[in-house]
Scaffold this active site. Structure first.
Site, PDB file in Angstrom:
ATOM      1  N   CYS A 106      -4.990  26.578  -2.526  1.00 26.66           N
ATOM      2  CA  CYS A 106      -4.291  26.461  -1.264  1.00 26.66           C
ATOM      3  C   CYS A 106      -3.885  27.878  -0.940  1.00 26.66           C
ATOM      4  CB  CYS A 106      -3.142  25.507  -1.368  1.00 26.66           C
ATOM      5  SG  CYS A 106      -1.835  25.496  -0.292  1.00 26.66           S
ATOM      6  N   CYS A 145      -0.150  28.323   0.093  1.00 23.05           N
ATOM      7  CA  CYS A 145       0.610  28.031  -1.106  1.00 23.05           C
ATOM      8  C   CYS A 145       0.816  29.600  -1.711  1.00 23.05           C
ATOM      9  CB  CYS A 145       0.103  27.274  -2.160  1.00 23.05           C
ATOM     10  SG  CYS A 145       0.062  25.594  -1.494  1.00 23.05           S
TER      11      CYS A 145
END
Lengths: 108, 325
Positions: A29, A32
């Site tokens: 991700c 993230c």
């Protein structure tokens, strides 16, 4: 920050007294990964105000889903084992870590 | 210090402008709130940037863009720009942390973010089954059924990525059967993929579920018939909206929030340029963002040398916004 997994989540978060912060993330991700340095700085700056943890959802998918997290990044505050506030990806994008700091100050 | 060029945003447009500016020996900085690469760094499926097609990914190509700008000396600053002061010879930007940076020319490259559908349940269930990032969240939906909303390049390519994880992908398309907004190559691949299901002539009216997504209410726009698709995930890819709220009142924006520019990327303010997805233009791709960045840096260089006025006139803007879709 404490690395959470299936083995320690119950003890570190759900059975814990006081305020616990959990960053749900995964390496795949990109948002993230972009957020991670800020989260680490946030945890260092506020050391002592809460227990700061992160959970890699890769390998802990069922655990994340059991916490009603099906999208990342997600930042969650728990108080005495109860979920008290969740920041989803959209909220993080618009409010940034400043909004998370504000919530922490409210909860402490 | 006062930079020659300050670039707001480190997507492909901003990174290219940084590389060109630094290579022209101008003191050049890029300010970015997150990681470099922009939206392109959030998708692994990228096979249309010229020269990069062997196992390349969005983050991979964007990493090269970033390294290239650094190689020529571009300074990378960290911050979320919330205030700008664009008039006058020395311009400045201020971040949410209260830091101010100055420059004689500014290149705005704020990019765009996924557009939301705006239906009940969408906001409440974000991160609980509603997603705008397949690479971030696909893992959660292993062996589950999901819906993809949209049929453009991004929608079909991300849906293709999702099929590696999920049980089925149902694509809700507003058009007649067989008509997709994406390129023909992607459409053909999608029609051949057995994990895809199609719901034509339809729009999503509501995303249902208390704590997690349980279903999607779709409406056939021809017959008016409504039905619920039972799914655990909803991926929304219906285009983007420019991240230009912080520029409102500071610079001319069109009715959709995009920044109109001249062919030289000039905005209505002298020495201020705009590039990439936030600019009013026909095609929003990594390759066009990069082109914008190169043009803006060169135009800024000429402006800094005092050769040109570097500004879009009112008349230009009227012509441009008239022509825009």
């Amino acid at each position: 920050m404490i690395e959470l997994n299936k083995e320690n989540f119950e003890a570190e978060v759900l059975q814990a007294e006081g305020l616990v912060f959990v960053d749900f993330w995964s390496e795949k991700c990109e948002p993230c990964m972009a957020l991670m340095p800020e989260v680490i700085a946030f945890a260092e700056k506020n050391a002592g105000k809460a227990k700061f943890c992160k959970l890699d959802t890769a390998g802990n998918k069922r655990l994340a889903i059991s916490q009603k997290v099906m999208g990342i990044p997600t930042l969650v505050f728990y108080k005495n084992g109860e979920k008290v506030h969740t920041f989803d990806a959209g909220m993080i994008d618009s409010g940034g870590i400043a909004a998370v700091q504000k919530k922490l100050d409210e909860l402490v | 210090m006062v930079y020659d060029i300050l670039i707001v945003g480190a997507g492909p447009g901003g990174l290219t402008a940084g590389m060109y500016g630094s290579r022209a020996k101008l003191s050049t900085a890029i300010i970015e709130k997150g990681k470099a690469g922009g939206q392109a760094a959030t998708t692994t499926e990228m096979e249309n940037y010229p020269g990069f097609f062997r196992e390349t990914t969005g983050p991979g190509v964007m990493g090269e863009f970033e390294a290239h700008a650094k190689q020529f000396g571009t300074v990378f600053l960290k911050g979320n720009v919330t205030e700008v002061s664009l008039e006058g010879e020395v311009k400045s930007v201020t971040t949410s942390a209260g830091e101010t940076y100055q420059a004689r020319a500014i290149i705005l490259a704020p990019g765009a973010e996924p557009r939301t559908i705006g239906v009940p349940g969408e906001g409440k269930l974000r991160g609980k089954g509603v997603s705008y990032c397949a690479t971030c969240d696909a893992d959660f939906f292993e062996e589950l059924d999901v819906v993809v909303i949209g049929s453009g390049d991004a929608a079909i390519e991300e849906a293709m990525y999702l099929t590696k994880f999920v049980e089925s992908v149902t694509i809700v398309v507003i058009h007649d059967e067989g008509i997709l907004d994406c390129n023909k190559r992607s459409a053909q691949k999608a029609f051949e993929n057995s994990k895809f299901k199609w719901v034509w002539n339809s729009t999503v009216e509501e995303i249902q579920g208390d704590e997690m997504v349980e279903g999607v209410l779709v409406k056939n726009i021809r017959t008016g018939e409504k039905r619920v698709l039972e799914v655990n995930g909803v991926f929304v890819f219906i285009g983007a909206q420019p991240k230009t709220d912080f520029l409102k009142g500071k610079i001319t924006l069109d009715e959709w929030g995009y920044i109109p520019t001249s062919e030289k990327m000039e905005t209505n303010i002298a020495g201020v340029y705009a590039v990439g997805d936030a600019r009013a233009k026909y095609l929003r791709q990594v390759v066009t963002a990069a082109a914008d960045g190169a043009i803006a840096a060169c135009a800024a260089e000429k402006f800094l040398e005092g050769h040109v006025e570097g500004r879009l006139t009112r008349e230009d803007i009227e012509n441009l916004t008239k022509g825009a879709k």
